[in-house]
Write a protein that holds these residues in place. Structure first.
Motif, PDB file in Angstrom:
ATOM      1  N   LEU A  29      37.156  29.359  40.321  1.00  0.00           N
ATOM      2  CA  LEU A  29      37.440  28.736  38.538  1.00  0.00           C
ATOM      3  C   LEU A  29      38.757  29.476  38.113  1.00  0.00           C
ATOM      4  CD1 LEU A  29      33.664  30.368  37.259  1.00  0.00           C
ATOM      5  CD2 LEU A  29      34.560  27.490  37.040  1.00  0.00           C
ATOM      6  N   HIS A  30      39.128  30.094  38.661  1.00  0.00           N
ATOM      7  CA  HIS A  30      40.614  31.146  37.889  1.00  0.00           C
ATOM      8  C   HIS A  30      41.426  29.785  38.686  1.00  0.00           C
ATOM      9  CE1 HIS A  30      43.346  34.099  36.763  1.00  0.00           C
ATOM     10  NE2 HIS A  30      44.668  33.566  37.888  1.00  0.00           N
ATOM     11  N   HIS A  31      41.370  29.156  39.506  1.00  0.00           N
ATOM     12  CA  HIS A  31      43.172  28.255  40.567  1.00  0.00           C
ATOM     13  C   HIS A  31      42.193  27.236  39.518  1.00  0.00           C
ATOM     14  CE1 HIS A  31      44.707  31.301  42.738  1.00  0.00           C
ATOM     15  NE2 HIS A  31      43.299  31.718  43.156  1.00  0.00           N
ATOM     16  N   ALA A  32      41.316  27.359  39.316  1.00  0.00           N
ATOM     17  CA  ALA A  32      40.362  25.539  38.686  1.00  0.00           C
ATOM     18  C   ALA A  32      40.927  25.217  36.811  1.00  0.00           C
ATOM     19  CB  ALA A  32      39.592  24.933  38.949  1.00  0.00           C
ATOM     20  N   MET A  33      40.998  26.334  36.342  1.00  0.00           N
ATOM     21  CA  MET A  33      41.847  27.103  35.244  1.00  0.00           C
ATOM     22  C   MET A  33      43.532  27.556  35.020  1.00  0.00           C
ATOM     23  SD  MET A  33      38.143  26.977  33.316  1.00  0.00           S
ATOM     24  CE  MET A  33      37.691  28.646  34.283  1.00  0.00           C
ATOM     25  N   ARG A  34      43.999  27.556  36.346  1.00  0.00           N
ATOM     26  CA  ARG A  34      44.691  28.584  35.482  1.00  0.00           C
ATOM     27  C   ARG A  34      45.762  28.649  36.723  1.00  0.00           C
ATOM     28  NH1 ARG A  34      47.043  34.296  33.197  1.00  0.00           N
ATOM     29  NH2 ARG A  34      48.806  33.468  32.380  1.00  0.00           N
ATOM     30  N   LYS A  35      46.739  28.059  37.150  1.00  0.00           N
ATOM     31  CA  LYS A  35      47.651  27.754  38.048  1.00  0.00           C
ATOM     32  C   LYS A  35      48.517  28.893  38.515  1.00  0.00           C
ATOM     33  CE  LYS A  35      45.896  23.461  37.715  1.00  0.00           C
ATOM     34  NZ  LYS A  35      44.383  23.356  38.943  1.00  0.00           N
ATOM     35  N   THR A  36      47.493  30.455  38.912  1.00  0.00           N
ATOM     36  CA  THR A  36      48.595  31.511  38.916  1.00  0.00           C
ATOM     37  C   THR A  36      47.300  32.326  39.244  1.00  0.00           C
ATOM     38  OG1 THR A  36      49.586  33.784  38.339  1.00  0.00           O
ATOM     39  CG2 THR A  36      47.905  32.464  36.231  1.00  0.00           C
ATOM     40  N   ASP A  37      48.086  32.752  40.591  1.00  0.00           N
ATOM     41  CA  ASP A  37      47.374  33.755  40.967  1.00  0.00           C
ATOM     42  C   ASP A  37      47.518  35.313  40.406  1.00  0.00           C
ATOM     43  OD1 ASP A  37      47.137  32.550  43.175  1.00  0.00           O
ATOM     44  OD2 ASP A  37      47.960  33.089  44.604  1.00  0.00           O
ATOM     45  N   SER A  38      48.090  35.443  39.529  1.00  0.00           N
ATOM     46  CA  SER A  38      47.921  36.221  38.298  1.00  0.00           C
ATOM     47  C   SER A  38      47.081  36.945  37.602  1.00  0.00           C
ATOM     48  CB  SER A  38      48.990  36.968  37.411  1.00  0.00           C
ATOM     49  OG  SER A  38      50.738  36.747  38.655  1.00  0.00           O
ATOM     50  N   LEU A  39      46.110  38.244  37.018  1.00  0.00           N
ATOM     51  CA  LEU A  39      45.515  37.826  36.559  1.00  0.00           C
ATOM     52  C   LEU A  39      46.061  39.181  35.169  1.00  0.00           C
ATOM     53  CD1 LEU A  39      42.184  39.515  39.304  1.00  0.00           C
ATOM     54  CD2 LEU A  39      43.396  37.421  38.131  1.00  0.00           C
ATOM     55  N   GLU A  40      45.406  38.512  34.362  1.00  0.00           N
ATOM     56  CA  GLU A  40      45.762  39.522  33.625  1.00  0.00           C
ATOM     57  C   GLU A  40      44.799  40.228  32.538  1.00  0.00           C
ATOM     58  OE1 GLU A  40      47.208  36.929  29.574  1.00  0.00           O
ATOM     59  OE2 GLU A  40      46.033  35.602  30.995  1.00  0.00           O
ATOM     60  N   LEU A  41      44.860  41.347  31.739  1.00  0.00           N
ATOM     61  CA  LEU A  41      44.070  42.113  30.966  1.00  0.00           C
ATOM     62  C   LEU A  41      43.039  41.445  30.408  1.00  0.00           C
ATOM     63  CD1 LEU A  41      46.843  45.387  29.760  1.00  0.00           C
ATOM     64  CD2 LEU A  41      44.933  45.643  32.083  1.00  0.00           C
ATOM     65  N   LEU A  42      42.327  41.875  30.319  1.00  0.00           N
ATOM     66  CA  LEU A  42      40.789  41.367  29.019  1.00  0.00           C
ATOM     67  C   LEU A  42      41.499  40.710  27.862  1.00  0.00           C
ATOM     68  CD1 LEU A  42      38.079  40.746  28.803  1.00  0.00           C
ATOM     69  CD2 LEU A  42      37.440  43.625  27.707  1.00  0.00           C
ATOM     70  N   PRO A  43      42.055  42.372  26.947  1.00  0.00           N
ATOM     71  CA  PRO A  43      42.226  41.784  25.733  1.00  0.00           C
ATOM     72  C   PRO A  43      43.053  40.410  25.716  1.00  0.00           C
ATOM     73  CG  PRO A  43      41.703  43.906  26.015  1.00  0.00           C
ATOM     74  CD  PRO A  43      41.768  43.358  27.124  1.00  0.00           C
ATOM     75  N   SER A  44      43.991  40.580  26.767  1.00  0.00           N
ATOM     76  CA  SER A  44      45.476  39.768  26.728  1.00  0.00           C
ATOM     77  C   SER A  44      45.261  38.269  26.423  1.00  0.00           C
ATOM     78  CB  SER A  44      46.318  40.749  27.661  1.00  0.00           C
ATOM     79  OG  SER A  44      47.232  41.548  27.202  1.00  0.00           O
ATOM     80  N   ALA A  45      44.136  38.359  28.074  1.00  0.00           N
ATOM     81  CA  ALA A  45      43.675  37.070  28.213  1.00  0.00           C
ATOM     82  C   ALA A  45      42.884  36.351  27.241  1.00  0.00           C
ATOM     83  CB  ALA A  45      42.958  37.143  29.563  1.00  0.00           C
ATOM     84  N   VAL A  46      42.422  37.198  26.631  1.00  0.00           N
ATOM     85  CA  VAL A  46      41.454  36.429  25.707  1.00  0.00           C
ATOM     86  C   VAL A  46      42.530  36.046  24.059  1.00  0.00           C
ATOM     87  CG1 VAL A  46      39.878  36.909  23.782  1.00  0.00           C
ATOM     88  CG2 VAL A  46      39.243  37.143  25.882  1.00  0.00           C
ATOM     89  N   ALA A  47      43.332  36.999  23.929  1.00  0.00           N
ATOM     90  CA  ALA A  47      44.127  36.600  23.035  1.00  0.00           C
ATOM     91  C   ALA A  47      45.012  35.284  22.640  1.00  0.00           C
ATOM     92  CB  ALA A  47      45.155  38.034  22.776  1.00  0.00           C
ATOM     93  N   ARG A  48      45.293  35.215  24.557  1.00  0.00           N
ATOM     94  CA  ARG A  48      45.675  33.989  24.452  1.00  0.00           C
ATOM     95  C   ARG A  48      45.555  32.786  24.607  1.00  0.00           C
ATOM     96  NH1 ARG A  48      45.360  31.432  29.478  1.00  0.00           N
ATOM     97  NH2 ARG A  48      44.847  33.296  30.358  1.00  0.00           N
ATOM     98  N   LEU A  49      44.055  32.542  24.800  1.00  0.00           N
ATOM     99  CA  LEU A  49      42.540  31.795  25.090  1.00  0.00           C
ATOM    100  C   LEU A  49      42.568  32.011  23.752  1.00  0.00           C
ATOM    101  CD1 LEU A  49      40.530  32.975  28.191  1.00  0.00           C
ATOM    102  CD2 LEU A  49      42.397  30.355  27.600  1.00  0.00           C
ATOM    103  N   LEU A  50      42.971  32.028  22.984  1.00  0.00           N
ATOM    104  CA  LEU A  50      42.030  32.303  21.518  1.00  0.00           C
ATOM    105  C   LEU A  50      43.545  31.156  20.645  1.00  0.00           C
ATOM    106  CD1 LEU A  50      39.808  35.098  20.266  1.00  0.00           C
ATOM    107  CD2 LEU A  50      39.474  32.962  20.575  1.00  0.00           C
TER     108      LEU A  50
END
Length: 256
Positions: free
Chosen positions: A210-231
């Motif tokens: 799911l990660h690679h299908a939606m975001r073309k990077t191996d890197s993971l983000e901290l939960l609040p950072s990822a949610v803020a980016r998507l929002l």
């Protein structure tokens, strides 16, 4: 679009991802399917439910052995620990926050996020760029010792409890929370539960797909950072009313 619950649709999406996973494991080059956010959230919530079922067994087996799992509502010692999430898990939180019933939770997160981001400082970059377990462990400990509470924590409670990531679900401590929190000495006791560990491990390929299908990077983000980016990191404007309900402008309240 609400979180997908249609079992036939989710089975089809899971099948497409499963076929892609198998092909990748065989060394073939494949194009991952396009995944809608609502479908990613639906699949992730199913995995969460499976994991929760295993965790219930863990609690029961621990109790049968005379052991006590110390985690309960109001205990938030682990909420200063960094949680790196896959894109599917972050999307699930965003889709859940988009439900009408969770509007206030979303608004309070957007209010809390800037202070959380300022509090963790450069530690976020260090942990997200860490390579190898040693670097990751060192960066995680540095961030944890800052004792910055998760931006989703409200008065000791997880405001996104129903949609929280898998690692938040499996984290626990036996007997008491003495060794949890920012000053943890690494002596937290855990209950080794085969079914919970196997369920988590079996779900990892789907989370990765799911990660690679939606975001073309191996890197993971901290939960609040990822949610803020998507929002869209959509904090209110400085002259707009503060979402906390104080009646003040954002710049004179939580934006100060």
């Amino acid at each position: 679009m609400p979180i997908t619950t249609d079992p036939e649709r989710l089975a089809r999406v899971a099948g497409e991802l499963g076929a892609a996973i198998n092909a990748l494991e065989e060394g073939k080059r494949v194009r991952l399917p396009v995944i809608q956010h609502a479908d990613a959230a639906g699949l992730t919530m199913i995995m969460h439910a499976e994991l929760d079922d295993a965790i219930e067994d863990r609690s029961a087996e621990a109790a049968a052995e005379g052991l006590h799992i110390a985690c309960s509502a109001g205990c938030s010692g682990c909420c200063v620990s960094p949680v790196l999430v896959t894109e599917g898990e972050a999307v699930t939180v965003v889709e859940w926050l988009g439900l009408p019933a969770n509007k206030e939770i979303k608004e309070k997160f957007l209010v809390a996020y800037p202070a959380w981001k300022q509090g963790i400082g450069d530690a976020a970059t260090a942990i997200e760029k860490a390579r190898g377990n040693d670097e990751l462990r060192a960066a995680a400990m540095t961030l944890k010792r800052k004792a910055v509470m998760c931006a989703f924590n409200r008065e000791g409670l997880c405001s996104i409890y129903d949609a929280r990531p898998a690692r938040c679900r499996t984290t626990h401590a036996l007997e008491d929370n003495t060794h949890c929190g920012a000053e943890s000495d690494g002596k937290v006791k855990y209950f080794e539960h085969v079914r919970t560990q196997e369920t988590f491990a079996q779900q990892e390929p789907m989370r990765a797909a799911l990660h690679h299908a939606m975001r073309k990077t191996d890197s993971l983000e901290l939960l609040p950072s990822a949610v803020a980016r998507l929002l869209g990191n959509s904090a209110p404007g400085r002259n707009e009313p503060c979402p906390c309900g104080s009646g003040k402008k954002y710049k004179k309240c939580h934006g100060a």
